[in-house]
Design an enzyme around this catalytic site. Structure first.
Site, PDB file in Angstrom:
ATOM      1  N   ARG A   1       4.654  -0.430  -2.662  1.00  0.00           N
ATOM      2  CA  ARG A   1       4.882  -1.252  -1.476  1.00  0.00           C
ATOM      3  C   ARG A   1       5.184  -2.673  -1.947  1.00  0.00           C
ATOM      4  O   ARG A   1       5.038  -2.986  -3.115  1.00  0.00           O
ATOM      5  CB  ARG A   1       3.678  -1.198  -0.530  1.00  0.00           C
ATOM      6  CG  ARG A   1       2.367  -1.410  -1.281  1.00  0.00           C
ATOM      7  CD  ARG A   1       1.371  -2.252  -0.609  1.00  0.00           C
ATOM      8  NE  ARG A   1       1.828  -3.590  -0.340  1.00  0.00           N
ATOM      9  CZ  ARG A   1       1.859  -4.582  -1.236  1.00  0.00           C
ATOM     10  NH1 ARG A   1       1.510  -4.405  -2.506  1.00  0.00           N
ATOM     11  NH2 ARG A   1       2.268  -5.791  -0.886  1.00  0.00           N
ATOM     12  N   GLY A   2       5.568  -3.517  -0.984  1.00  0.00           N
ATOM     13  CA  GLY A   2       5.999  -4.874  -1.351  1.00  0.00           C
ATOM     14  C   GLY A   2       7.520  -4.822  -1.457  1.00  0.00           C
ATOM     15  O   GLY A   2       8.075  -3.907  -2.097  1.00  0.00           O
ATOM     16  N   ALA A   3       8.193  -5.799  -0.827  1.00  0.00           N
ATOM     17  CA  ALA A   3       9.648  -5.719  -0.668  1.00  0.00           C
ATOM     18  C   ALA A   3      10.410  -5.515  -1.992  1.00  0.00           C
ATOM     19  O   ALA A   3      11.200  -4.573  -2.120  1.00  0.00           O
ATOM     20  CB  ALA A   3      10.141  -6.956   0.076  1.00  0.00           C
TER      21      ALA A   3
ATOM     22  N   ASP B   1       9.516 -10.446   3.409  1.00  0.00           N
ATOM     23  CA  ASP B   1      10.229  -9.162   3.415  1.00  0.00           C
ATOM     24  C   ASP B   1      11.702  -9.330   3.771  1.00  0.00           C
ATOM     25  O   ASP B   1      12.528  -8.500   3.419  1.00  0.00           O
ATOM     26  CB  ASP B   1       9.562  -8.191   4.393  1.00  0.00           C
ATOM     27  CG  ASP B   1       8.296  -7.655   3.766  1.00  0.00           C
ATOM     28  OD1 ASP B   1       7.284  -8.380   3.770  1.00  0.00           O
ATOM     29  OD2 ASP B   1       8.341  -6.539   3.209  1.00  0.00           O
TER      30      ASP B   1
ATOM     31  N   ASN C   1       7.445 -11.424   7.364  1.00  0.00           N
ATOM     32  CA  ASN C   1       6.446 -11.070   6.343  1.00  0.00           C
ATOM     33  C   ASN C   1       5.309 -10.321   7.042  1.00  0.00           C
ATOM     34  O   ASN C   1       5.334 -10.113   8.259  1.00  0.00           O
ATOM     35  CB  ASN C   1       5.945 -12.332   5.630  1.00  0.00           C
ATOM     36  CG  ASN C   1       5.123 -12.009   4.389  1.00  0.00           C
ATOM     37  OD1 ASN C   1       5.530 -11.175   3.566  1.00  0.00           O
ATOM     38  ND2 ASN C   1       3.961 -12.613   4.234  1.00  0.00           N
ATOM     39  N   LYS C   2       4.323  -9.951   6.260  1.00  0.00           N
ATOM     40  CA  LYS C   2       3.202  -9.142   6.757  1.00  0.00           C
ATOM     41  C   LYS C   2       2.616  -9.696   8.042  1.00  0.00           C
ATOM     42  O   LYS C   2       2.478 -10.910   8.193  1.00  0.00           O
ATOM     43  CB  LYS C   2       2.147  -9.085   5.649  1.00  0.00           C
ATOM     44  CG  LYS C   2       0.911  -8.279   5.941  1.00  0.00           C
ATOM     45  CD  LYS C   2       1.186  -6.875   6.433  1.00  0.00           C
ATOM     46  CE  LYS C   2       2.075  -6.059   5.523  1.00  0.00           C
ATOM     47  NZ  LYS C   2       2.576  -4.816   6.192  1.00  0.00           N
TER      48      LYS C   2
ATOM     49  N   GLN D   1      -4.074  -5.073   2.112  1.00  0.00           N
ATOM     50  CA  GLN D   1      -3.374  -5.414   0.862  1.00  0.00           C
ATOM     51  C   GLN D   1      -4.031  -6.606   0.170  1.00  0.00           C
ATOM     52  O   GLN D   1      -4.000  -6.705  -1.056  1.00  0.00           O
ATOM     53  CB  GLN D   1      -1.908  -5.748   1.144  1.00  0.00           C
ATOM     54  CG  GLN D   1      -1.044  -4.577   1.543  1.00  0.00           C
ATOM     55  CD  GLN D   1      -0.955  -4.407   3.037  1.00  0.00           C
ATOM     56  OE1 GLN D   1      -1.885  -4.752   3.772  1.00  0.00           O
ATOM     57  NE2 GLN D   1       0.135  -3.859   3.517  1.00  0.00           N
TER      58      GLN D   1
HETATM   59  O1  MRU Z   1       3.694  -3.437   4.048  1.00  0.00           O
HETATM   60  P1  MRU Z   1       3.779  -4.063   2.683  1.00  0.00           P
HETATM   61  O2  MRU Z   1       2.490  -4.038   1.945  1.00  0.00           O
HETATM   62  O3  MRU Z   1       4.921  -3.503   1.885  1.00  0.00           O
HETATM   63  O4  MRU Z   1       4.120  -5.580   3.004  1.00  0.00           O
HETATM   64  C1  MRU Z   1       4.285  -6.461   1.923  1.00  0.00           C
HETATM   65  C2  MRU Z   1       4.451  -7.864   2.327  1.00  0.00           C
HETATM   66  O5  MRU Z   1       4.477  -8.207   3.483  1.00  0.00           O
HETATM   67  C3  MRU Z   1       4.694  -8.849   1.217  1.00  0.00           C
HETATM   68  O6  MRU Z   1       4.196 -10.108   1.556  1.00  0.00           O
HETATM   69  C4  MRU Z   1       6.203  -8.969   0.964  1.00  0.00           C
HETATM   70  O7  MRU Z   1       6.767  -7.713   0.813  1.00  0.00           O
HETATM   71  C5  MRU Z   1       6.494  -9.797  -0.220  1.00  0.00           C
HETATM   72  S1  MRU Z   1       6.049  -8.963  -1.696  1.00  0.00           S
HETATM   73  C6  MRU Z   1       6.562  -9.878  -3.018  1.00  0.00           C
END
Ligand code: MRU
Length: 365
Positions: A47-49, A236, A246-247, A195
């Site tokens: 996970r994470g963009a 994201d 973002n989250k 997270q």
């Molecule tokens: O749902 P997730 O855990 O994939 O969400 C991740 C985030 O919101 C992060 O802040 C974002 O992807 C940046 S990661 C470098």
């Protein structure tokens, strides 16, 4: 400092550090087919963009390896279907679509299946390497924005785990710590998937950076008590006007930071900047399973049948964002102009250090 390896390409398979098992267990999922990578993306093992973008690129390498044909047209059409399925797996993070689109442009340059296999693998490895290198540059640039001492709040996980390695927001914090800035990190729990509590807390402990965990809703009162020096988060998707997806919970933090005069920084690679999306209003917001709210592990914790909404992301209007840190430079308002320059390949001169009124101090590493 120990390096966390979220993704490792073996030449035959993708080794994925399973983020659903952390921090209790450091289990590795070995994906040998594109469907297995897709499953890992959907279930948030990865996970994470930026990390899902890299995983998506390797998924296409596995897809092309898994088809036994010399018919180039057939294989490219199969890849296009796979690319669509991968790109749709998590709609908010534009890095996923960006990576599969970049992989698909390679197909148009190839004249045989053998060449296609080789070129796709080289491209995925390049995407992975560029991400880590970009994070290190972003870290070095962003570190100068952080105060010499004080408390930095971060939300979700934008560390090594969320990228090819090193991290974006957490990379900035790490780089500042490596420059011996005396920081302490406030880590929001990040409901509902935790997270922050599970992953960011684990990464910071691995790195030996002082940190404290708070519930998401504690951030506002701590800002009001001047216990937060600045906020650094990842993204994201960043729209052309600088609005940031973002989250979920990021928007609330940004409004609270604005209200309390706390600088609010966003760190993200250029692969997160999507100038084809004019504003945050056009960013699709992923809604995830109600189970993430209704269950604690396998146990139901709300009344059976309770209706649930679970938007996984929100959009922070650009007016709340103090600066956007990328590997090409630091953008400041007006973001539409600055981001366009960065996308065009220009570098924006690093901005001067912002003086921040501090709360509790940390100590140099
Ligand atoms: O749902 P997730 O855990 O994939 O969400 C991740 C985030 O919101 C992060 O802040 C974002 O992807 C940046 S990661 C470098």
């Amino acid at each position: 400092m120990p390096e966390i390896v979220p993704l490792e390409w073996t030449g035959e398979a993708l080794r994925i550090l399973d983020q659903t098992k952390l921090p209790q267990e450091q289990a590795v999922t070995i994906a040998r087919t594109y469907e297995q990578v897709l499953h890992a993306i959907r279930t948030m093992q990865v996970r994470g963009a930026p990390a899902i973008g890299i995983a998506g690129a390797y998924a296409l390498v596995l897809a092309v390896k898994g088809v036994d044909t010399v018919d180039l047209r057939r294989i490219v059409s199969y890849l296009a279907d796979a690319a669509k399925a991968i790109g749709d797996a998590r709609p908010t993070a534009v890095n996923l679509r960006w990576a599969v689109d970049r992989m698909m442009t390679v197909t148009s340059r190839c004249h045989s299946v053998a060449e296609l296999r080789q070129s796709l693998e080289a491209e995925a490895v390049a995407i992975h390497k560029e991400d880590v290198a970009g994070n290190r540059i972003m870290g070095a640039l962003g570190a100068d924005l952080l105060p010499k001492e004080g408390v930095v709040l971060t939300h979700c996980n934008a560390g090594a785990l969320a990228t090819g390695g090193y991290g974006t927001a957490l990379g900035v914090i790490r780089a500042a710590w490596e420059k011996r800035k005396g920081l302490k990190v406030l880590v929001t729990e990040t409901r509902p998937f935790l997270q922050g509590a599970r992953l960011t807390a684990w990464e910071l402990m691995q790195m030996g950076i002082p940190a404290e965990l708070i519930v998401d809703s504690a951030a506002g009162s701590m800002m009001a008590k001047r216990q937060v020096g600045c906020v650094v988060v990842g993204a994201d998707r960043i729209a052309a006007n600088g609005d940031v997806a973002n989250k979920i919970g990021t928007y609330s933090l940004a409004v609270l930071a604005h209200e309390n005069g706390v600088p609010f920084y966003v760190a993200a690679p250029m692969s997160t900047v999507d100038i084809s999306t004019p504003t945050g209003d056009q960013i699709p917001i992923e809604e995830r399973s109600p189970d993430e709210l209704t269950q604690w592990g396998d146990r139901l914790v709300v009344p059976k049948g309770m209706a649930v909404r679970n938007p996984a992301f929100d959009v922070t209007p650009h007016r709340y964002v103090t600066a956007i840190i990328t590997e090409r430079g630091i953008a400041r308002p007006p973001y539409d102009e600055e981001l366009r320059k960065l996308v065009g390949g220009a570098t924006v001169a690093p901005s001067p250090v912002v003086a921040v009124e501090q709360g509790q101090g940390g100590h140099g590493g």
